[in-house]
Design an enzyme around this catalytic site. Structure first.
Site, PDB file in Angstrom:
ATOM      1  CB  CYS A  89      -0.922  -0.002   1.211  1.00  0.00           C
ATOM      2  SG  CYS A  89      -0.043   0.133   2.779  1.00  0.00           S
ATOM      3  CB  CYS A  92       6.359  -0.159   4.664  1.00  0.00           C
ATOM      4  SG  CYS A  92       5.258  -1.445   5.297  1.00  0.00           S
ATOM      5  CB  CYS A 119       2.785  -7.050   2.886  1.00  0.00           C
ATOM      6  SG  CYS A 119       1.132  -6.501   3.323  1.00  0.00           S
ATOM      7  CB  CYS A 146       0.287  -3.613   9.211  1.00  0.00           C
ATOM      8  SG  CYS A 146      -0.789  -3.141   7.846  1.00  0.00           S
ATOM      9  CG  HIS A 192      -1.062  -8.867  27.684  1.00  0.00           C
ATOM     10  ND1 HIS A 192      -2.335  -8.354  27.855  1.00  0.00           N
ATOM     11  CD2 HIS A 192      -0.906  -9.814  28.657  1.00  0.00           C
ATOM     12  CE1 HIS A 192      -2.914  -8.957  28.884  1.00  0.00           C
ATOM     13  NE2 HIS A 192      -2.068  -9.833  29.384  1.00  0.00           N
ATOM     14  CB  CYS A 201      -0.718  -3.072  27.828  1.00  0.00           C
ATOM     15  SG  CYS A 201      -2.231  -2.124  27.598  1.00  0.00           S
ATOM     16  CB  CYS A 237      -8.266  -4.721  29.915  1.00  0.00           C
ATOM     17  SG  CYS A 237      -7.738  -5.988  28.773  1.00  0.00           S
ATOM     18  CB  CYS A 265      -7.046  -5.890  22.808  1.00  0.00           C
ATOM     19  SG  CYS A 265      -5.321  -5.352  22.860  1.00  0.00           S
ATOM     20  CB  CYS A 325       3.450  -0.757  20.342  1.00  0.00           C
ATOM     21  SG  CYS A 325       3.805  -1.758  18.908  1.00  0.00           S
ATOM     22  CB  CYS A 365      -2.742   0.559  18.497  1.00  0.00           C
ATOM     23  SG  CYS A 365      -1.557   0.610  17.146  1.00  0.00           S
ATOM     24  CB  CYS A 368      -2.797  -4.500  20.185  1.00  0.00           C
ATOM     25  SG  CYS A 368      -1.530  -5.486  19.335  1.00  0.00           S
ATOM     26  CB  CYS A 393      -0.162  -4.875  12.753  1.00  0.00           C
ATOM     27  SG  CYS A 393       1.112  -3.801  13.443  1.00  0.00           S
TER      28      CYS A 393
HETATM   29 FE1  SF4 Z   1      -3.427  -6.616  27.022  1.00  0.00          FE
HETATM   30 FE2  SF4 Z   1      -4.838  -5.299  25.158  1.00  0.00          FE
HETATM   31 FE3  SF4 Z   1      -5.720  -5.389  27.677  1.00  0.00          FE
HETATM   32 FE4  SF4 Z   1      -3.548  -3.947  27.056  1.00  0.00          FE
HETATM   33  S1  SF4 Z   1      -5.656  -3.568  26.368  1.00  0.00           S
HETATM   34  S2  SF4 Z   1      -3.795  -5.322  28.824  1.00  0.00           S
HETATM   35  S3  SF4 Z   1      -2.626  -5.227  25.474  1.00  0.00           S
HETATM   36  S4  SF4 Z   1      -5.485  -7.156  26.285  1.00  0.00           S
HETATM   37 FE1  SF4 Z   2       1.889  -2.426  17.949  1.00  0.00          FE
HETATM   38 FE2  SF4 Z   2      -0.331  -3.888  18.089  1.00  0.00          FE
HETATM   39 FE3  SF4 Z   2      -0.432  -1.398  17.122  1.00  0.00          FE
HETATM   40 FE4  SF4 Z   2       0.782  -3.354  15.691  1.00  0.00          FE
HETATM   41  S1  SF4 Z   2      -1.408  -3.212  16.227  1.00  0.00           S
HETATM   42  S2  SF4 Z   2       1.550  -1.274  16.047  1.00  0.00           S
HETATM   43  S3  SF4 Z   2       1.675  -4.590  17.353  1.00  0.00           S
HETATM   44  S4  SF4 Z   2       0.077  -2.005  19.222  1.00  0.00           S
END
Ligand code: SF4
Ligand code: SF4
Length: 316
Positions: A52, A55, A155, A193, A242, A245, A266, A272, A281, A293, A299, A302
């Protein structure tokens, strides 16, 4: 002109937000990045398959160091379908000349998947002397003679979006293609991605540094030692989304968000995929550290090989 180590560290610490690459990167990568800039600029040949283009956009978002410094002082980007001034036959002629002149010394980057159907003609790179070249042709030609090959984006790494669902173009990622074509070049997957700009620039710089200071075989060994089972750099893809997070305590307590706009809770209840994704991230954050994200969505995992097929809300 290349940057000196001192100049590089100055750029790294010049961020008003305090997110200099030297602090944000894994310390070993920060050292490697600063060292890489002391030498000459190795050629980078950036080939695009079914992609796309985001990147490349992510690369252009590199901030510390700024993309202008990366392109002018760190690497010699000799071929890039969107960024180079040359076009048509002269661009392809230069690509093959650089590959011949710098055999074993240039770095090949692939963005996007490699379509195999229709003899690869779903991704045409250009024509030279009456012959059409597909992305598949270019990878076949360039990868075996490269110092290392970098698959930028999910990709390119695993097939990603292009290879999802019924995959009518029979697209594959770089690793699968190289296995089929029996190409043994050192491969690094910079999944995402799109991938974070730091992941792209940091991995590129680290690879350049290794080959500049260690030489061929030792550089490959060191490169391989820093990768996970999916050939992603552990410096960036080591932690699970996770576990870093800020909602982890809520996950453990079973406090779930009700909607994407919920400020607390959460996001596991919303699909997620943080528990299944490995990338930094949450601590690195995106857009210069402004957000990421999970702040207002989920999340999607990706960076993983099963993206986007494993998402709960896409039917492909
Ligand atoms: Fe895990 Fe997603 Fe919950 Fe964060 S929001 S604690 S990454 S399941
Ligand atoms: Fe990071 Fe998940 Fe967002 Fe991909 S989708 S950039 S792994 S938080």
């Amino acid at each position: 002109m290349s940057l000196t180590r001192r100049e590089f560290m100055k750029i790294c610490s010049a961020s008003a937000a305090g997110f200099g690459i030297a602090r944000m990167f894994h310390p070993a990568v920060a050292r490697a990045v600063s060292g890489a800039l002391d030498g000459s600029r190795p050629p980078v040949l950036w080939v695009r398959g079914l992609a796309c283009g985001n990147c490349s956009s992510a690369l252009l978002d590199a901030a510390h160091p700024a993309i202008a410094d990366v392109l002018r002082k760190m690497i010699s980007l000799e071929f890039h379908p969107a960024l180079m001034a040359a076009e048509g036959e002269s661009a392809l002629r230069n690509l093959f000349k650089i590959a011949a002149d710098y055999k074993g010394k240039y770095f090949m980057v692939l963005e996007g998947a490699i379509p195999q159907a229709a003899a690869g003609r779903y991704a045409l790179a250009g024509a030279l002397d009456g012959r059409e070249y597909t992305t598949r042709d270019l990878v076949q030609e360039l990868a075996p003679k490269a110092a290392a090959v970098l698959a930028v984006g999910t990709c390119a790494a695993f097939g990603g979006v292009a290879a999802s669902g019924s995959n009518p173009t029979q697209s594959v990622g770089l690793g699968e293609f190289m296995r089929g074509a029996k190409i043994n070049a050192p491969l690094v997957n910079i999944a995402g991605c799109a991938p974070h700009p730091d992941w792209i620039v940091g991995t590129l710089a680290y690879s350049l540094e290794l080959f500049a200071t260690e030489g061929g075989r030792r550089a490959v060994e060191a490169l391989n030692a820093g990768l996970d089972a999916q050939r992603r750099p552990l410096a960036f893809y080591g932690p699970s989304v996770h576990n870093e997070c800020p909602h982890l305590a809520e996950y453990k307590a079973g406090r779930m968000a009700r909607s994407f706009t919920s400020l607390g809770g959460c996001r596991h209840s919303l699909g997620c995929r943080g528990p299944a994704a490995r990338a930094d991230c949450a601590s690195r954050r995106w857009n210069g550290g402004v957000n990421w994200c999970v702040d207002n969505a989920i999340c999607t995992g990706c960076v993983e090989p099963d993206f986007p097929g494993a998402l709960p809300f896409y039917k492909l």
